[in-house]
Design an enzyme around this catalytic site. Structure first.
Site, short mmCIF file in Angstrom:
data_model
loop_
_atom_site.label_atom_id
_atom_site.label_comp_id
_atom_site.label_asym_id
_atom_site.label_seq_id
_atom_site.Cartn_x
_atom_site.Cartn_y
_atom_site.Cartn_z
N HIS A 1 -7.69 -5.60 1.29
CA HIS A 1 -6.47 -4.80 1.19
C HIS A 1 -5.47 -5.26 2.24
O HIS A 1 -5.63 -4.96 3.42
CB HIS A 1 -6.88 -3.34 1.43
CG HIS A 1 -5.78 -2.36 1.35
ND1 HIS A 1 -5.17 -2.03 0.16
CD2 HIS A 1 -5.15 -1.64 2.31
CE1 HIS A 1 -4.24 -1.13 0.39
NE2 HIS A 1 -4.20 -0.88 1.69
N SER B 1 0.83 -1.20 0.00
CA SER B 1 0.00 0.00 0.00
C SER B 1 0.87 1.26 0.00
O SER B 1 1.64 1.45 -0.92
CB SER B 1 -0.96 -0.04 1.18
OG SER B 1 -2.03 0.81 0.92
#
Ligand code: GTR
Length: 418
Positions: free
Chosen positions: A389, A247
């Site tokens: 995620h 990320s």
């Protein structure tokens, strides 16, 4: 979801008016996922990508030499000036101190070293705390995976009392690799008020420059200082250093790989906007949103593009291009549309022209692969994992497969073998 997908949904709905509604709904769901993963990539906004191989004078670059001498340096500066900021590479001094050592960690499988990497500049010191396990039984020296850790430090617990899929150190050791990590807060705290307390104290002129480095640049800079340390460690194969980030850390791993060609393989998990995803698609997170929520990540100039992404002289496929001819692997997750999986995949496709200059044809499919079907035997690797995620053991298993494939000398001539 994109206009194209919605349009096809409407037509299908009409067709299904005479059908059982539950059956029609089921088919719609199937069509939805088929469109997302198995069709030609879908555009969400009208956009025109800048051509990585076209100079500002309109000349097309078609040799490695012209790419490396003329075009690549220009693109690197465009990214520095407009997005990530400058990357100072000079400092007054650097020193490495092993602060803790355990030669028989992980039941004897690994040698643990905790290393304080101290860099001095502007008469100020900055210390990056590195955790490093090297395998005791593997042939020395070993390739290594370095994680830029943007989550809790317990993910990289050197005592191994806490274990995490985010950094499955035992798995890497069992596969014959060394595994290392440092925490981003050592380089620049991830906070809009505090980010200056770190690398930026060494380079105060960065704070006043509109193209000055901020937090993500500082994290990438720190990864390069770990490289400086690896060079001195005879247990590490310096030609096989893999950089990994997730990320915001994945944005930093791509930038570190672009800046510092000593990284042999680049891995970026769910990096999304200003990572692997194309900004011009404006799907999921946008430049405006990221600059508003995280003003301390990118340089001041980047804010100029909040309302007008189309005048940005680069897009993220050009960041991938800067990694050529080195192997790069990016990931997405099916539930993480914020990171725009389709746009991240198109980035790879659009970077093929630059890899092609080196004679590296990719094994990428034209469409986003179906979930959990990694593309490994390719100079650019990719998977979209079922789930959310995150960076998980599943991701690492495939990172290892990808590194094994590329470090096998039989596969070094070409990116594709099948
Ligand atoms: C989100 C941000 C993303 C990504 C993510 C993360 O809030 O919008 O760009 O960086 O955080 O780092 O987990």
């Amino acid at each position: 979801m994109s206009g194209i997908v919605l349009h096809s949904h409407k037509k299908l709905s009409k067709l299904f008016t005479h059908m059982n509604r539950r059956y029609a709904l089921f088919l719609l769901i199937v069509v939805h996922f088929t469109n997302l993963y198995a069709q030609e990539p879908v555009k969400t906004a009208d956009y025109h990508l800048p051509d990585a191989l076209k100079t500002s004078q309109g000349q097309i670059v078609n040799t490695v030499s012209d790419w490396e001498k003329k075009r690549r340096p220009v693109i690197l500066i465009l990214f520095e000036d407009n997005i990530y900021g400058q990357m100072p590479d000079k400092y007054e001094a650097i020193s490495f101190e092993v602060t803790r050592e355990e030669p028989a960690a992980m039941d004897g499988k690994a040698h643990l070293k905790e290393v304080a990497i101290t860099v001095r500049n502007n008469r100020k010191p900055l210390t990056i705390h590195l955790v490093l396990f090297t395998p005791t039984s593997a042939l020395k020296p070993s390739g290594v995976f370095l994680l830029i850790n943007n989550r809790e430090t317990q993910n990289t617990d050197p005592s191994r009392k806490i274990k995490s899929g985010f950094w499955p150190a035992e798995m890497l050791i069992d596969s014959g690799y060394a595994i290392a990590a440092f925490h981003i807060s050592n380089a620049s705290p991830d906070d809009k008020n505090d980010y200056r307390k770190g690398v930026l104290e060494l380079y105060p002129d960065q704070l006043t420059a509109d193209n000055g480095m901020k937090a993500i640049g500082a994290w990438a800079w720190a990864a390069s200082r770990v490289m400086d340390y690896f060079k001195t460690n005879p247990d590490i194969d310096f030609s096989k250093v893999c950089i990994v980030g997730h990320s915001r850390g994945g944005k930093a791993s791509l930038w570190a790989g672009a800046q510092d060609t000593r990284f042999a393989v680049v891995f970026s998990s769910c990096s999304g906007n200003t990572g692997a995803a194309l900004s011009r698609r404006q799907s999921g997170e946008t430049i405006k949103v990221i600059n508003t929520n995280f003003p301390h990540w990118f340089n001041n100039n980047y804010k100029k593009y909040n309302e007008n992404v189309n005048v940005l002289p680069v897009d993220q496929h050009m960041l991938i291009s800067l990694l050529a001819p080195r192997p790069v692997y990016t990931t997405n997750a099916t539930e993480d549309l914020w990171a725009d999986p389709v746009g991240s995949y198109i980035s790879l496709l659009e970077a093929r022209s630059v890899y092609g200059l080196y004679g590296k044809s990719s094994g990428l499919t034209l469409n986003v692969p179906v979930p959990d079907s990694p593309i490994i035997r390719s100079i650019m690797g990719y998977h979209i994992r079922k789930g959310n995620h995150d960076l998980t053991a599943y991701d690492w298993i495939n990172f290892i497969r990808f590194a094994n494939y590329h470090f096998d000398s039989r596969n070094s001539g070409n990116g594709k073998q099948n």
